[in-house]
Design an enzyme around this catalytic site. Structure first.
Site, PDB file in Angstrom:
ATOM      1  N   SER A 151      40.081  44.714  33.407  1.00 24.83           N
ATOM      2  CA  SER A 151      39.887  45.061  34.809  1.00 24.83           C
ATOM      3  C   SER A 151      38.733  46.051  34.968  1.00 24.83           C
ATOM      4  CB  SER A 151      41.196  45.601  35.391  1.00 24.83           C
ATOM      5  OG  SER A 151      41.146  45.676  36.783  1.00 24.83           O
ATOM      6  N   GLU A 245      44.025  35.252  40.405  1.00 27.62           N
ATOM      7  CA  GLU A 245      43.612  36.629  40.677  1.00 27.62           C
ATOM      8  C   GLU A 245      42.369  36.622  41.552  1.00 27.62           C
ATOM      9  OE1 GLU A 245      41.847  38.925  37.445  1.00 27.62           O
ATOM     10  OE2 GLU A 245      42.220  37.248  36.083  1.00 27.62           O
ATOM     11  N   HIS A 275      46.311  38.716  37.280  1.00 30.72           N
ATOM     12  CA  HIS A 275      45.398  39.739  36.793  1.00 30.72           C
ATOM     13  C   HIS A 275      45.962  40.485  35.578  1.00 30.72           C
ATOM     14  CE1 HIS A 275      42.084  42.559  37.137  1.00 30.72           C
ATOM     15  NE2 HIS A 275      42.910  43.581  37.230  1.00 30.72           N
TER      16      HIS A 275
END
Length: 334
Positions: A151, A245, A275
């Site tokens: 991320s 996501e 995610h």
């Protein structure tokens, strides 16, 4: 890169539905303040992310790192940069993820507690990532170094590699990016098309956190949004992304952009995943499988190749994709 693109289209496991349901419940109970969110994030990770026995905290420039596994001869070193919107999370919350990836790769591992926004906004985290890479090079000058993250940490890994390249330093040998957040403007089409199915992220929350991290800087600045930077001259890149996501386009556009410069990039696409599903690997089989796939690629790439150029042979339950990339029971998010 020894492996081709992969699409893991197996039906999701029973646990995937349970994790997704708990993630949606957690999303409805977002803490009211950033400090409360940080506390909840750390607590949610406590059952997963205990550092292994013998883990050693060390100063790294203005930050702190945790050696989850110390460097050894003939062994790659993994620098792991945690996710959390650049404002949440720590080396501790991601020790279980970084540790399994390192085990699968046969690598030593330094997990970095880089400085977070808004208290220490951009470019503090990039400075810390560069310092950590330099520290690893000093500790293991002859071995391959892999920079990985999820991320925000994946976006940070890319920004660190770009900074080192631009400064004429020695870049990492490989980047491993899990659900990368590479565009802090959150302007890709997937933000609109996948908002209803993403159980983890919302575009509004992403933009709010991006503003905290960016401070006065323009979010389109390449150090913040590496997707808008010069993607030429980067080390080989492995990207893993889920089909559910809102950051999916951050991954596919990145892979396409690197390839357009003549660079090497591989996409592992999991259509049924959300995610950073790898974070849930203690209860989610797909998470462990994805990390084993990434570890297998690290082993092959850092060994100068491998005996499985077909990509499918070394990766669990995966099928090779066509040519290009574009065709939590917790409050842990970002």
């Amino acid at each position: 890169m020894p492996y081709a693109d992969l699409v893991v289209a197996d039906p999701p496991s029973p646990n995937a539905g349970l994790v997704r349901q708990m993630l949606r419940q957690a999303a409805r109970r977002r803490p009211a303040t950033l400090e409360q969110w940080r506390i909840a994030y750390e607590r949610s990770a406590a059952s997963f992310a205990a550092a292994p026995v013998g883990a050693q905290a060390v100063p790294v420039g203005a930050a702190t790192g945790i050696w989850l596994r110390r460097p050894a001869a003939n062994r790659p070193v993994l620098l792991y940069l945690h996710g959390g919107f650049y404002c949440l999370g720590s080396a501790r919350t991601h020790a279980h993820l970084a540790g399994l990836l390192a085990d699968a790769a046969g690598a030593a591992c330094l997990a970095l507690d880089y400085r977070r926004g808004p208290e220490q906004p951009f470019p503090a985290a990039v400075d810390d990532g560069v310092a950590a890479l330099e520290a690893i090079r000093a500790a293991a000058p002859d071995g391959p170094v892999v920079v990985a993250g999820d991320s925000a940490g994946a976006g940070l890994a890319l920004s660190v590699a770009m900074r080192v390249r631009d400064d004429g330093g020695r870049p990492p040998d490989l980047l491993v990016l899990l659900s990368p957040w590479s565009d802090l403007t959150c302007s890709s089409r997937s933000h609109r098309e996948l908002a209803a199915v993403d159980p983890v992220l919302s575009t509004g929350e992403l933009r709010e956190m991006a503003a905290r991290y960016a401070g006065a800087a323009d979010p389109r600045r390449p150090g913040l949004s590496p997707l808008f930077g010069d993607l030429a001259g980067l080390p080989p890149v492995l990207v893993q992304a889920g089909g559910q996501e809102v950051l999916l386009d951050d991954a596919t556009r990145l892979v396409d952009g690197i390839r357009a410069t003549g660079g090497r990039a591989v996409l592992h696409h999991w259509p049924h995943m959300f995610h950073v599903w790898q974070w849930y690997h203690p209860i989610l089989p797909e998470g462990a499988r994805a990390l084993r796939d990434a570890g297998a690629l690290i082993r092959a790439a850092t060994a100068g190749g491998g005996t499985r150029p077909d990509g499918t042979a070394g990766c669990a339950a995966s099928t090779r994709a066509a040519g290009t990339a574009s065709s939590a029971p917790t409050v842990r998010r970002g």
